[in-house]
Structures are given as structure tokens and as C-alpha cells.
Scaffold this active site. Structure first.
Site, mmCIF file in Angstrom:
data_model
loop_
_atom_site.group_PDB
_atom_site.id
_atom_site.type_symbol
_atom_site.label_atom_id
_atom_site.label_comp_id
_atom_site.label_asym_id
_atom_site.label_seq_id
_atom_site.Cartn_x
_atom_site.Cartn_y
_atom_site.Cartn_z
ATOM 1 N N ASP A 80 0.827 -1.216 0.000
ATOM 2 C CA ASP A 80 0.000 0.000 0.000
ATOM 3 C C ASP A 80 0.856 1.259 0.000
ATOM 4 O OD1 ASP A 80 0.880 -0.658 2.664
ATOM 5 O OD2 ASP A 80 -0.596 0.762 3.466
ATOM 6 N N GLU A 174 0.196 -1.449 5.559
ATOM 7 C CA GLU A 174 1.240 -1.070 6.525
ATOM 8 C C GLU A 174 1.076 0.379 6.951
ATOM 9 O OE1 GLU A 174 5.220 0.590 7.747
ATOM 10 O OE2 GLU A 174 3.912 1.186 6.125
ATOM 11 N N HIS A 379 5.657 9.729 1.532
ATOM 12 C CA HIS A 379 4.292 10.163 1.890
ATOM 13 C C HIS A 379 3.873 11.499 1.290
ATOM 14 C CE1 HIS A 379 4.124 7.397 5.695
ATOM 15 N NE2 HIS A 379 4.671 6.821 4.640
HETATM 16 ZN ZN LIG Z 1 6.883 2.127 4.043
#
Ligand SMILES: [Zn+2]
Length: 409
Positions: A80, A174, A379
Site C-alpha cells: 500500500d 502497513e 508520503h
Molecule cells: Zn513504508
């Protein structure tokens, strides 16, 4: 373009963003689609025991090519991408032979700048893969998947490199803290493993916080404010008093490295009842216990000042430092260090100021440190990766398999 890069660029086309608001596993259908795609690839590579369970956990094995017994080791990555930024329609950009300066991302005004990200200064001459400024890249953790599969392909192509059983695991969710939840350690079959989920080249992590959440519940007495004299007890004032009893220099914004903290992360306030949500973090288990005792002490002091029972404390342990589970087996770290040094990579050991799936797996009986992928700025839209860094990760995985085989000869 080499196969490693091709793999990575294929994988980032899958939208696998996890969804914290969906309790299903996997939390988004794209992860399952990606898992099925990877399953086919692992079968075509000739791996054995390839299995994809209904929760989206994909496992496979490269059997040992040795006549003697060697412990099975594992490599794990997650499928993910983080909910923080979109992972749909990722359009990677290739920056060949980076020579410094700003990198324009796509057609907009977004740039990747060494002023904001000084790591770029150390990457002159590297070939980089960036985003187009509208999505994250997904190097976290599709680079890890591409590196593990490329390393296994390398071992298959070079049967002269000795290795024991190599277990591969790709996990869902995760990024929303559930990657270890339904991981079948026994079925996986490794004695220890490494997540390939770190950042810059050389990263090797096997220490993370011990973590507890602490809810402070303050009970007030609500009375009409016009007739409240000597009757009203405002729970918000109790909560404020409590927060002022906490050490102001032991917070996330005042600590780093191996320093722990108390963090007030939420408050739900009213006159009748006010709840403060804290998290406590410490690298030492005794340190964590001391912090819990400190909060208990402050609650007791406040209850002595007020009527008894005005303040309650609920402590819930979240996760513990994997060092406890990894250090009794020093060869797990030593082999990783030696593999890096053999590949001209300087091991950079630093504590993780958070938790990882590897930490949870370590306490489930699978000691599991974390190794670099070669990626940066996970991210967000400034995520990027160095192709040279990815190649070094592949070499380290192959060398780790070889060194493990030789150690047990
Ligand atoms: Zn990671």
C-alpha cells in the site's frame, strides 16, 4: 532501461493507497489487484509456495541451493501507499545524471529543491525518479518490492551464489498500522527477516519506541453558570491544571534522537467531562514504565487536591522496542552490516522515532530489522528515489543471502 527500474515503474502505476476508514483487509481493492499482478510475476519467476490469501498477504519462497542446512531468512515489503497523498495516476519523471539545482516537477510550479531537501547535494551524478508534483511516487514501498524481486531474480540467474531458503512476504495496509495484523509468521517460514522499507542508502534500523497511550479523564460538575458559586467544578480547568503538571521540555517538539516524550495529541472538552489523549514514547522499557508512574503520580496529586475520583487515568500499551527481540540474536544485525560493507555501503544505524510493522512482527516471533530502499521524502509529492540507491539495495539483499549461507557452512 534495466529490469529493476522497469519493475518499479510498472508497480507505481497501481493505485494502492490504503484507507484508514475501511476496516476490511486489504482496506482498498487496488491492493488486491496489485497483489494478484505480483503473484503472477512470482510464479513466472519460478518461485515455490506462491500464495495469496484472502486478506491480501502474498508469500513465496526461493528454495535453498545448498546441501547443508541454513536458517531460512525473509524479506518483506508493503504494497500500500500512504493515505497522506494521492497514489493514483502516478507519472514518474526520470532525471538523468542530476547535477544539482532545482528539479521542476511536471508542468506546475512545484519544484524539488536542495534548499528544502539538502539530501539532494549528495546525489550529484545519480539518476533520480521523481513525481510530476501531483501525487506521491510510491517508492515507499514499491521500491522495496522491486528490489526484493530483482534480488531473487539475480539469485535465480546466478545459481553459483549460495543461499538458503529465501522467504518473501508482501503485506497490505502497513501505512495504516495493520500490516502485521494478519501476517502468518509460521506459514512464512523464516527464522528472521528484514523489511526493505527504509530511506537513504545505508539505513539499518532495529530500535523503535516503546509506546503507550494515556487517556486522562476529568470529571466536572455542571451547574447553571448563574447559580454556580461553590458548586460548579469545570472539568476543563482540571484538564488544564493536569497538562501544566506535565514536563514542558519532554514533548515531540523539544526532543530528538534517543529522547522520549509525552505528547498531548487530542482533547475533548466540556464542563462536565474533559478527556486528554496523550501518547508516551521511550526507547527503554524502564523509561516507559517510569513515565507511566509519573502520570499516575500526577493524577494522584490532583485527586488529593480535588475530591477523590475527579481524575482517572487509562494506560494502554501500543507496541514495544524491537531491540528487545533482535539483540539476543546479534548475527541478524551483524549479517546486514557485513552485507552493506561488502557492497561499499556504510551502515547508518539510527533509532526509529515511531513504530514499524517489523517491530510488531519481532514480537510475533519474527525478528525483523529494517533496511534502506534508496528513497526520500516518503508520503508526499516530493518523494523521489535514486536508481543507484535501488541497485545498491538489490546488491545488499543478494549479499545478505550469500553471507547467511556462508556463515552456516
Ligand atoms: Zn513504508
Amino acid at each position: 532501461m534495466n529490469e529493476l527500474v522497469q519493475r518499479f515503474l510498472r508497480y507505481v502505476t497501481f493505485d494502492t493507497q490504503s484507507n484508514p476508514h475501511n476496516s476490511a483487509c486489504p482496506s482498498s481493492p487496488g491492493q488486491f489487484t496489485f497483489a494478484e499482478f505480483l503473484k503472477t510475476e512470482l510464479i513466472e519467476l519460478g518461485l515455490s509456495d506462491v500464495s495469496l490469501d484472502s486478506n491480501g498477504y502474498l508469500m513465496a519462497k526461493l528454495p535453498s541451493n545448498l546441501e547443508y542446512d541454513v536458517p531460512a531468512i525473509g524479506f518483506i515489503a508493503h504494497m500500500d501507499t500512504a493515505p497522506d497523498a494521492s497514489g493514483k495516476d502516478v507519472k514518474p519523471q526520470l532525471v538523468e545524471d542530476y547535477q544539482g539545482g532545482d528539479i521542476a516537477l511536471g508542468k506546475g510550479d512545484e519544484v524539488l529543491s536542495p534548499i528544502q531537501y539538502p539530501d539532494l547535494h549528495r546525489l550529484h551524478g545519480h539518476n533520480l525518479i521523481t513525481t510530476d508534483g501531483t501525487t506521491l511516487l510510491g517508492a515507499d514501498n514499491k521500491a522495496g518490492i522491486a528490489e526484493i524481486i530483482s534480488a531473487v531474480a539475480e539469485l535465480i540467474a546466478h545459481p553459483e551464489i549460495p543461499h538458503g531458503d529465501i522467504c518473501i512476504g508482501f503485506t497490505p495496509d502497513e501505512e495504516i498500522g495493520r500490516g502485521a495484523n494478519l501476517f502468518d509468521v509460521e506459514k512464512f517460514g523464516a527464522q528472521w527477516a528484514y523489511t526493505i522499507d527504509g530511506g537513504p542508502v545505508g539505513e539499518l534500523e532495529y530500535e523503535n519506541f516503546n509506546a503507550t497511550s494515556a487517556d486522562v479523564i476529568c470529571h466536572g460538575t455542571n451547574v447553571h453558570p448563574g447559580t454556580a458559586k461553590d458548586k460548579m467544578v469545570n472539568a476543563m480547568n482540571i484538564a488544564a491544571k493536569f497538562q501544566l503538571m506535565m514536563p514542558a521540555d519532554e514533548t515531540p517538539e523539544t526532543t530528538e534522537g534517543y529522547e522520549g516524550f509525552y505528547h498531548l495529541k487530542s482533547a475533548n472538552m466540556s464542563v462536565a467531562k474533559s478527556e486528554l489523549g496523550y501518547i508516551i514514547r521511550d526507547f527503554e522499557r524502564e523509561g516507559l514504565e517510569a513515565r507511566k508512574a509519573f502520570m499516575q503520580q500526577k493524577v494522584a496529586e490532583l485527586n488529593d487536591q480535588l475530591d477523590k475520583g475527579r481524575v482517572e487515568l487509562v494506560l494502554t500499551d501500543s507496541y514495544f522496542n524491537m531491540k528487545e527481540m533482535v539483540e539476543p540474536h546479534p548475527h541478524i544485525i551483524e549479517l546486514a552490516k557485513q552485507a552493506m560493507i561488502t557492497c561499499d555501503v556504510e551502515p547508518m544505524i539510527k533509532p526509529i522515532r515511531g513504530g514499524t510493522d517489523g517491530a510488531r512482527l519481532s514480537f510475533m516471533g519474527l525478528p525483523c530489522p529494517n533496511i534502506f530502499t534508496g528513497g526520500y521524502n516518503f508520503h508526499g509529492i516530493h518523494e523521489f528515489i535514486s536508481i543507484e540507491g535501488m541497485e545498491q539495495a538489490v546488491k545488499v539483499i543478494v549479499t545478505l543471502a550469500e553471507k547467511t549461507a556462508l556463515k552456516y557452512k
